[in-house]
Enzyme design. Structure first.
Site, mmCIF file in Angstrom:
data_model
loop_
_atom_site.group_PDB
_atom_site.id
_atom_site.type_symbol
_atom_site.label_atom_id
_atom_site.label_comp_id
_atom_site.label_asym_id
_atom_site.label_seq_id
_atom_site.Cartn_x
_atom_site.Cartn_y
_atom_site.Cartn_z
ATOM 1 N N ALA A 18 0.834 -1.196 0.000
ATOM 2 C CA ALA A 18 0.000 0.000 0.000
ATOM 3 C C ALA A 18 0.869 1.247 0.000
ATOM 4 C CB ALA A 18 -0.920 -0.006 1.224
ATOM 5 N N CYS A 100 -2.014 -8.415 5.362
ATOM 6 C CA CYS A 100 -1.746 -7.083 5.893
ATOM 7 C C CYS A 100 -1.893 -7.078 7.415
ATOM 8 C CB CYS A 100 -2.703 -6.062 5.287
ATOM 9 S SG CYS A 100 -2.416 -4.383 5.897
ATOM 10 N N ASP A 202 12.024 -11.015 3.354
ATOM 11 C CA ASP A 202 13.472 -10.818 3.519
ATOM 12 C C ASP A 202 14.315 -11.351 2.364
ATOM 13 O OD1 ASP A 202 12.653 -9.790 5.904
ATOM 14 O OD2 ASP A 202 13.529 -11.356 7.157
#
Length: 321
Positions: A18, A100, A202
């Site tokens: 976002a 999210c 990562d």
């Protein structure tokens, strides 16, 4: 890797973020080696679809690559309706947000909060898959917290409901973005299903990409934060995965060209006033390595004129060079 009828020649996907993966950023990452880019999260609330913000977040027919739109919500009927709306407006893939961790999303039971409600997850998956004739994918996390990891159960459910691919971030909701991502859960989910599994979390170097693919058996990789200010990471990783060799880092002149082009495109896409404000965070990411003290960024963030932003960046690179 395939997502429904679509073949992904490069198994590297830009993660939906976002406020980051807008059209200029998606196009930039695709131009620098990504195989697919997923749009920013779009609310399933129909009252918001016609707003300028939502219109900017949507994908459009003339975009490059495979057009994937991510939708977020907690009501099966609204998620189905949102999926239909996105397909009518050019989406070729619908992605469901179940990852999210942000409070304002979770308090509406959307995003990773859904991991506490497998019964509702099943209803949302079925409703969305049945609503459209394009592939539906799912992005989620390993669980709500380290004591409640249910990603293998969710992966099996997703496959049973007709989900075409699963992207899995190697953290729980409670972990947010802290600590290090773990890949055992992704490996377990991959072993449990036959649909493609996309590893996320990562993946910030060619070596890490090779390790994660080998360790988890994942079909593809999804890269988010490591691509901020470094869109060329996709070509670096793809080159290493296919040849075993490293690409040289981009020259300062190439970084200048990419950054200036990105900022100009933000000005054009959003309009000068909003575009120059959005450009600030991207410039901060690009120059994090070069402007370690942050003096230039503080000066740059005070600029309120689009052309002055361009001039300041030109002057910065002239001085560094």
């Amino acid at each position: 890797m395939r997502i429904g009828p679509y073949n992904l020649d490069v198994p590297l996907i830009v993660a939906p973020m976002a406020g980051v993966t807008d059209r200029p950023f998606r196009e930039l990452c695709l131009a620098h080696g990504a195989g697919m880019a997923v749009s920013e999260m779009m609310s399933s609330n129909p009252a918001l679809w016609r707003t300028n913000k939502s219109q900017k977040r949507m994908v459009h027919i003339d975009e490059s690559g495979l057009r994937s739109v991510q939708i977020a919500g907690a009501e099966p009927e609204l998620m189905a309706e949102a999926a239909r709306f996105c397909v009518e407006n050019g989406a070729q893939v619908i992605d469901i947000n179940m990852g999210c961790p942000v409070k304002k999303v979770n308090k509406k039971l959307a995003g990773s909060a859904l991991l506490t409600r497998p019964d509702l997850i099943e209803q949302i998956l079925k409703a969305t898959v049945n609503a459209v004739d394009v592939p539906v994918t799912l992005k989620t996390r390993t669980g709500w917290d380290p004591d409640n990891k249910n990603c293998v159960e969710i992966a099996r459910m997703a496959e049973d409901c007709g989900i075409q691919a699963l992207a899995l971030h190697g953290r729980t909701r409670a972990c947010m973005y802290k600590g290090e991502a773990e890949y055992d859960s992704i490996k377990a989910a991959k072993a449990a299903v036959s649909i493609p599994v996309i590893a996320n979390g990562d993946i910030d170097s060619p070596e890490k990409a090779r390790y994660v693919l080998d360790y988890t058996g994942a079909d593809a990789l999804m890269i988010g934060r490591p691509a901020q200010g470094r869109p060329w990471i996709f070509r670096e990783i793809h080159h290493y995965l296919t040849t075993g060799e490293y690409l040289p880092a981009p020259s300062l002149e190439e970084v200048r060209t990419i950054l200036l082009g990105h900022v100009q495109e933000l000005h054009h896409f959003y309009g000068e006033l909003k575009g120059l404000r959005i450009a600030r965070k991207h410039v901060g990411w690009y120059l994090k390595e070069h402007d370690q003290i942050g003096d230039f960024r503080r000066t740059f963030n005070a600029i309120e004129d689009a052309q002055q932003q361009i001039d300041a960046l030109q002057g910065y690179f002239d001085n560094v060079a």
